[in-house]
Design a protein around this motif. Sequence first.
Motif, short mmCIF file in Angstrom:
data_model
loop_
_atom_site.label_atom_id
_atom_site.label_comp_id
_atom_site.label_asym_id
_atom_site.label_seq_id
_atom_site.Cartn_x
_atom_site.Cartn_y
_atom_site.Cartn_z
N LEU A 1 1.12 -1.33 0.27
CA LEU A 1 0.05 -0.25 0.25
C LEU A 1 0.83 1.11 -0.02
N PRO A 2 1.65 0.97 1.00
CA PRO A 2 2.98 2.33 0.40
C PRO A 2 3.54 2.70 -1.19
N ILE A 3 4.07 1.76 -2.00
CA ILE A 3 4.27 1.72 -2.52
C ILE A 3 3.28 2.08 -3.86
N ILE A 4 1.74 1.60 -3.70
CA ILE A 4 0.84 1.89 -4.76
C ILE A 4 0.16 3.11 -4.50
N LYS A 5 0.32 4.71 -2.93
CA LYS A 5 -0.06 4.96 -2.91
C LYS A 5 0.57 6.52 -3.11
N TYR B 1 -9.77 5.58 -1.79
CA TYR B 1 -9.78 4.35 -3.01
C TYR B 1 -9.40 3.48 -1.70
N LEU B 2 -8.03 4.08 -1.56
CA LEU B 2 -6.66 3.70 -0.83
C LEU B 2 -6.60 2.74 0.36
N ARG B 3 -7.40 4.01 1.29
CA ARG B 3 -7.89 3.87 2.55
C ARG B 3 -8.97 2.45 3.05
N VAL B 4 -10.22 2.38 1.37
CA VAL B 4 -10.77 1.25 1.84
C VAL B 4 -9.97 0.11 1.39
N LEU B 5 -8.75 0.50 0.17
CA LEU B 5 -8.22 -0.94 0.21
C LEU B 5 -7.32 -1.01 1.57
#
Length: 129
Positions: free
Chosen positions: A57-61, A79-83
């Motif tokens: 997730l940090p890399i995707i962010k 969206y990332l918080r939902v993930l």
Amino acid sequence: PELCTRPCLFFAQGECVNGSSCEFCHLEHPRRPAHLDKRHRLMLCKMTLPQVGSLLLPIIKAKVCALDADRGCADSMAYLRVLGELCSCPAALDAEWPPPRQTSSERLFVVALQALSLRLLLTSLQRAL
């Protein structure tokens, strides 16, 4: 190029006759996309869902915010918080990055993950779900 599946080889040569109906990407791709080697794929498979989420997730962010920098990344962050919640690691987006005290193999693994395209990172996260 971050989200496409494959570049059109004919377009790069100026010979794509399919035009807008072509199923491949017509954007410029600077290099061949990176992939995880077998050792790194096995490391990813052995991880639990929260571990995978906290790693990816940090890399995707960072990649999403880089793509969405001109508009701000508020929608993308929601969206990332939902993930993060789906992965049982909602705090992963706010965690210190890169993680402190990594072994050499963990550092190499993180470097390999950072080289992946956004599409491959999201696919890896989807497989973990």
